[in-house]
Enzyme design. Structure first.
Site, PDB file in Angstrom:
ATOM      1  N   GLU A   1       0.963  -1.155  -0.025  1.00  0.00           N
ATOM      2  CA  GLU A   1       0.103  -0.125   0.103  1.00  0.00           C
ATOM      3  C   GLU A   1       0.592   1.382   0.066  1.00  0.00           C
ATOM      4  O   GLU A   1       1.492   1.552   1.134  1.00  0.00           O
ATOM      5  CB  GLU A   1      -0.878  -0.080   1.382  1.00  0.00           C
ATOM      6  CG  GLU A   1      -1.681   1.487   1.384  1.00  0.00           C
ATOM      7  CD  GLU A   1      -2.573   1.447   2.806  1.00  0.00           C
ATOM      8  OE1 GLU A   1      -2.966   2.500   3.005  1.00  0.00           O
ATOM      9  OE2 GLU A   1      -2.747   0.452   3.472  1.00  0.00           O
TER      10      GLU A   1
ATOM     11  N   ARG B   1       0.373  10.340   0.279  1.00  0.00           N
ATOM     12  CA  ARG B   1       0.850  11.383   1.201  1.00  0.00           C
ATOM     13  C   ARG B   1       2.146  12.181   0.614  1.00  0.00           C
ATOM     14  O   ARG B   1       2.528  13.041   1.250  1.00  0.00           O
ATOM     15  CB  ARG B   1       1.180  10.934   2.514  1.00  0.00           C
ATOM     16  CG  ARG B   1       0.195  10.061   3.105  1.00  0.00           C
ATOM     17  CD  ARG B   1       0.535   9.517   4.584  1.00  0.00           C
ATOM     18  NE  ARG B   1      -0.453   8.602   5.117  1.00  0.00           N
ATOM     19  CZ  ARG B   1      -0.621   7.602   6.182  1.00  0.00           C
ATOM     20  NH1 ARG B   1       0.760   7.907   6.774  1.00  0.00           N
ATOM     21  NH2 ARG B   1      -1.288   7.053   6.477  1.00  0.00           N
TER      22      ARG B   1
ATOM     23  N   LYS C   1     -11.192  -1.451   5.831  1.00  0.00           N
ATOM     24  CA  LYS C   1     -10.213  -1.527   6.393  1.00  0.00           C
ATOM     25  C   LYS C   1     -10.846  -0.764   7.970  1.00  0.00           C
ATOM     26  O   LYS C   1     -11.712   0.137   7.901  1.00  0.00           O
ATOM     27  CB  LYS C   1      -9.343  -0.201   5.920  1.00  0.00           C
ATOM     28  CG  LYS C   1      -8.168   0.638   6.907  1.00  0.00           C
ATOM     29  CD  LYS C   1      -7.426   1.596   5.947  1.00  0.00           C
ATOM     30  CE  LYS C   1      -6.408   2.348   6.614  1.00  0.00           C
ATOM     31  NZ  LYS C   1      -5.559   3.220   5.706  1.00  0.00           N
TER      32      LYS C   1
END
Length: 209
Positions: A43, A47, A130
């Site tokens: 993943e 960011r 999640k």
């Protein structure tokens, strides 16, 4: 090859590394190190400015499944489709993202922190989530409580999980895998210490059994 959310989470067991990569040149050696250590579902969080290019580079490494985390806007799903990302994960679940996640060609894993948020996703047909931020939202105790009324829902808890407690999460029947950033410490990534990262990935796999 395309995968379902369930297949991705199964292949991510025990840990899906959560990655914030600043330099595109680190993408391939990082993916190679994690793969060598036994972790092949990665993943890459959105960011950093390099994230989309990092995903594209990691996709060139045979045998890894590469997706994006920190997906917060619908427009990002199109960007990820264009770059060939294998999946997308959000840190939350807005109505627009939930709707768009049903339309995108990629498997989409929305995040929830409460039963009410989970039920909103379930009404649209989601069965995998999640759980974020896991530690701050009740951790193992919360997931145990979720299992009673929602036995068919599966989770990838992320946030505040470490090598010290990740096996407690994996022991739960409703947890498919965990997300963890401890696999790739910032100093190891900055120094290009691929051997250390490979070893941390291997240790996680060994500890999980």
């Amino acid at each position: 090859m395309s995968y379902s959310v369930n297949e991705i989470l199964q292949q991510a067991y025990p840990v899906m590394p959560v990655l914030a990569v600043q330099r595109v040149e680190d993408a391939r050696p990082l993916a190679e190190a994690l793969k060598a250590g036994g972790l092949k579902v990665l993943e890459v969080t959105l960011r950093t400015e390099a994230a989309i290019d990092v995903i594209a580079e990691m996709k060139k490494v045979e045998g890894v499944i590469v997706g994006a985390g920190t997906v917060t806007r619908v427009e990002q799903l199109k960007q990820l489709e264009d770059v060939g990302a294998d999946f997308a994960i959000s840190p939350g679940a807005t109505p627009r993202l939930l709707d768009a996640g049903l339309q995108t060609s990629m498997p989409f894993l929305p995040a929830v922190a409460s039963v009410s948020e989970m039920m909103q996703g379930m009404e649209l047909g989601y069965t995998h989530f999640k759980f974020f931020p896991a530690a701050a939202s009740g951790g193992v105790s919360a997931l145990k409580a979720f299992a009673g009324p929602f036995p068919d829902v599966r989770f990838c808890p992320t946030g505040g999980i470490s090598v010290k407690d990740f096996r407690d999460y994996l022991a739960l029947g409703n947890v498919a895998c965990v997300g963890g950033s401890w696999i790739v410490p910032a100093d190891a990534l900055n120094q290009g210490n691929w051997g250390r990262i490979e070893q941390l990935a291997r240790e996680a796999c060994e500890l999980a059994g």
